[in-house]
Design an enzyme around this catalytic site. Structure first.
Site, PDB file in Angstrom:
ATOM      1  N   HIS A   1      -7.523  -5.586  -0.444  1.00  0.00           N
ATOM      2  CA  HIS A   1      -6.310  -4.802  -0.273  1.00  0.00           C
ATOM      3  C   HIS A   1      -5.544  -5.350   0.949  1.00  0.00           C
ATOM      4  CE1 HIS A   1      -3.956  -1.108  -0.468  1.00  0.00           C
ATOM      5  NE2 HIS A   1      -4.166  -0.903   0.823  1.00  0.00           N
TER       6      HIS A   1
ATOM      7  N   SER B   1       0.823  -1.207   0.000  1.00  0.00           N
ATOM      8  CA  SER B   1       0.000   0.000   0.000  1.00  0.00           C
ATOM      9  C   SER B   1       0.862   1.264   0.000  1.00  0.00           C
ATOM     10  CB  SER B   1      -0.934  -0.063   1.211  1.00  0.00           C
ATOM     11  OG  SER B   1      -2.069   0.700   0.971  1.00  0.00           O
TER      12      SER B   1
HETATM   13  C1  GCU Z   1      -5.492   4.840   1.101  1.00  0.00           C
HETATM   14  C2  GCU Z   1      -4.813   5.665   0.044  1.00  0.00           C
HETATM   15  C3  GCU Z   1      -3.880   4.815  -0.812  1.00  0.00           C
HETATM   16  C4  GCU Z   1      -2.911   4.061   0.065  1.00  0.00           C
HETATM   17  C5  GCU Z   1      -3.673   3.302   1.112  1.00  0.00           C
HETATM   18  C6  GCU Z   1      -2.814   2.640   2.182  1.00  0.00           C
HETATM   19  O1  GCU Z   1      -6.371   3.928   0.515  1.00  0.00           O
HETATM   20  O2  GCU Z   1      -5.809   6.288  -0.707  1.00  0.00           O
HETATM   21  O3  GCU Z   1      -3.162   5.621  -1.709  1.00  0.00           O
HETATM   22  O4  GCU Z   1      -2.107   3.205  -0.693  1.00  0.00           O
HETATM   23  O5  GCU Z   1      -4.517   4.185   1.841  1.00  0.00           O
HETATM   24  O6  GCU Z   1      -1.652   2.927   2.332  1.00  0.00           O
HETATM   25  O7  GCU Z   1      -3.391   1.863   2.938  1.00  0.00           O
END
Ligand code: GCU
Length: 409
Positions: free
Chosen positions: A389, A245
């Site tokens: 995710h 992420s």
């Molecule tokens: C949010 C953000 C993303 C990021 C994610 C994370 O969803 O919008 O850009 O990658 O957080 O780090 O969990």
């Protein structure tokens, strides 16, 4: 030119993506085209790297004047005896009296030998990776309130699924990581408690230009690699960087600038990571830097003027992946993580291919992403896991398959 609008909503329709043209990774600023690996290395790579530094991730931080390693817990058997676990505090010190420290947690296969290593960062604290009560609670810099600190203590083992430690160790890999909040607390005011303080004066609310939290987190990962390189049981020639992420955005940038990493594992990194910025699907730079503003300090302030019309960007993320060449990169997505634009992540890896080809490395072959749960590619590889995710065992399995191949294990 397409200009982003308020109120902003995420687009999830392929047919609604405004037309875009990607910059050619091989086209130099002077209008000439790179023809071979040497021209890429000596001419195009340095100029692209400068663009990404200036417009997106910021300056590369130097080494501190002094580094000391303090043993917090000595190497001792863990994970039912298959691993050795140790915890080390890295002290960074400057001649002017400034200092910063970061606690590293490391697991190494118990069996004799020099082991390849995965290096990265964790969210929340090191103790999220396992219920082992001996793991020191880290991540305290995020928030000094009593409430946060208490809650932090309750997080032991809560992200165990993200760290399949036994599987990693069983396959002969060591793993070392620290909490990103101890390097740069992940909040807009995080600058003042970040490791950047070692190098520049930071005022109360300042957001210093020319720097980004991703840049500071990356610096931290490189310093963990410095540390593990001092250990006889680690084969630092076989180092891989990982991140999920926003930390996947970080692992990609780290892999680009720290060429000691032979494999760059980029997980669900999305916008500002592997995904193409010009493909307006799911999260966009406009959302991240302006509309939700979640990532304002993750990137340099210089990125802001571009986010309203991404076709004004002097680069795109396929060129960032290309900067990893000739080393290997594994880009991962998840089917239920459309916010991160899996197709945009795939296409980015695909378009990076022509730079890998210059080195005789294998690009991704098809413009169409593979079906879920089917890894493709060797030097540039892509894998889309079914699910949310996250970074799970099947992601790690593919990263380790890649590492096995590269390191001929
Ligand atoms: C949010 C953000 C993303 C990021 C994610 C994370 O969803 O919008 O850009 O990658 O957080 O780090 O969990």
């Amino acid at each position: 030119m397409y200009v982003e609008k308020i109120p902003w909503t995420a687009n999830y329709e392929e047919t609604e993506i405004p037309a875009y043209t990607l910059p050619d990774a091989l086209l130099c600023q002077d209008g000439t085209t790179v023809k071979n690996a040497e021209e890429w290395q000596n001419k195009r790579r340095p100029e692209l790297l400068e663009i990404f530094k200036k417009e997106m991730y910021g300056q590369i931080l130097p080494m501190p004047d002094h580094v000391e390693y303090e043993v917090l817990t000595d190497s001792k058997p863990a994970l039912d005896g298959i691993a050795m676990m140790r915890q080390t505090r890295i002290h960074f010190k400057m001649d002017n009296g400034k200092s910063h420290d970061v606690d590293v947690l490391m697991f190494t296969p118990a069996k004799e030998g020099k082991h390849p290593v995965f290096v990265g960062l964790t969210f929340v604290g090191n103790h999220v990776c396992s219920t082992d009560p001996e793991i020191i609670i880290t991540g305290r810099r995020m928030d000094a309130s009593e409430e946060y600190q208490k809650d932090l203590e309750s997080k032991r083992g809560f992200q165990e699924r993200r760290f399949p430690l036994k599987e990693i160790i069983s396959r002969g890999y060591a793993i070392a990581f620290a909490c990103y909040n101890d390097i740069f607390p992940d909040r807009p005011s995080g600058w003042k408690e970040s490791a950047l303080n070692l190098f520049i004066p930071i005022g109360e609310l300042a957001s210093p230009s020319g720097y980004s939290s991703i840049g500071v987190w990356s610096w931290g990962i490189s310093r963990i690699l410095d540390y593990v390189s001092t250990l006889p049981e680690i084969d630092a020639e076989k180092a891989c960087v990982f991140g999920h992420s926003r930390l996947g955005k970080t692992s990609l940038w780290t892999g680009v600038i720290d060429e000691r990493f032979k494999l760059v594992c980029v997980n669900d990194s999305g916008c500002g990571g592997a995904a193409l910025s010009r493909r307006l699907y799911g999260e966009t730079l406009f959302s991240m830097m302006h509309y939700t503003g979640i990532g304002k300090y993750w990137f340099t302030a210089t990125l802001r003027p571009y986010v309203y019309a991404t076709d004004t960007l002097p680069m795109d993320q396929h060129e960032l992946i290309a900067l990893v060449a000739p080393r290997a990169v594994a880009v991962h997505s998840a089917t239920e993580d459309q916010w991160a634009d899996p197709t945009g992540e795939y296409l980015s890896a695909y378009y990076a291919g022509k730079v890998f080809s210059l080195f005789g490395k294998e690009p991704l072959k098809s413009l169409t992403p593979p079906p879920p749960d089917t890894p493709v590619g060797t030097d540039v590889s892509y894998f889309e896991r079914t699910g949310k995710h996250d970074i799970l065992l099947s992601d790690w399995t593919h990263y380790m398959d890649m590492a096995d191949r590269i390191f001929k294990k």
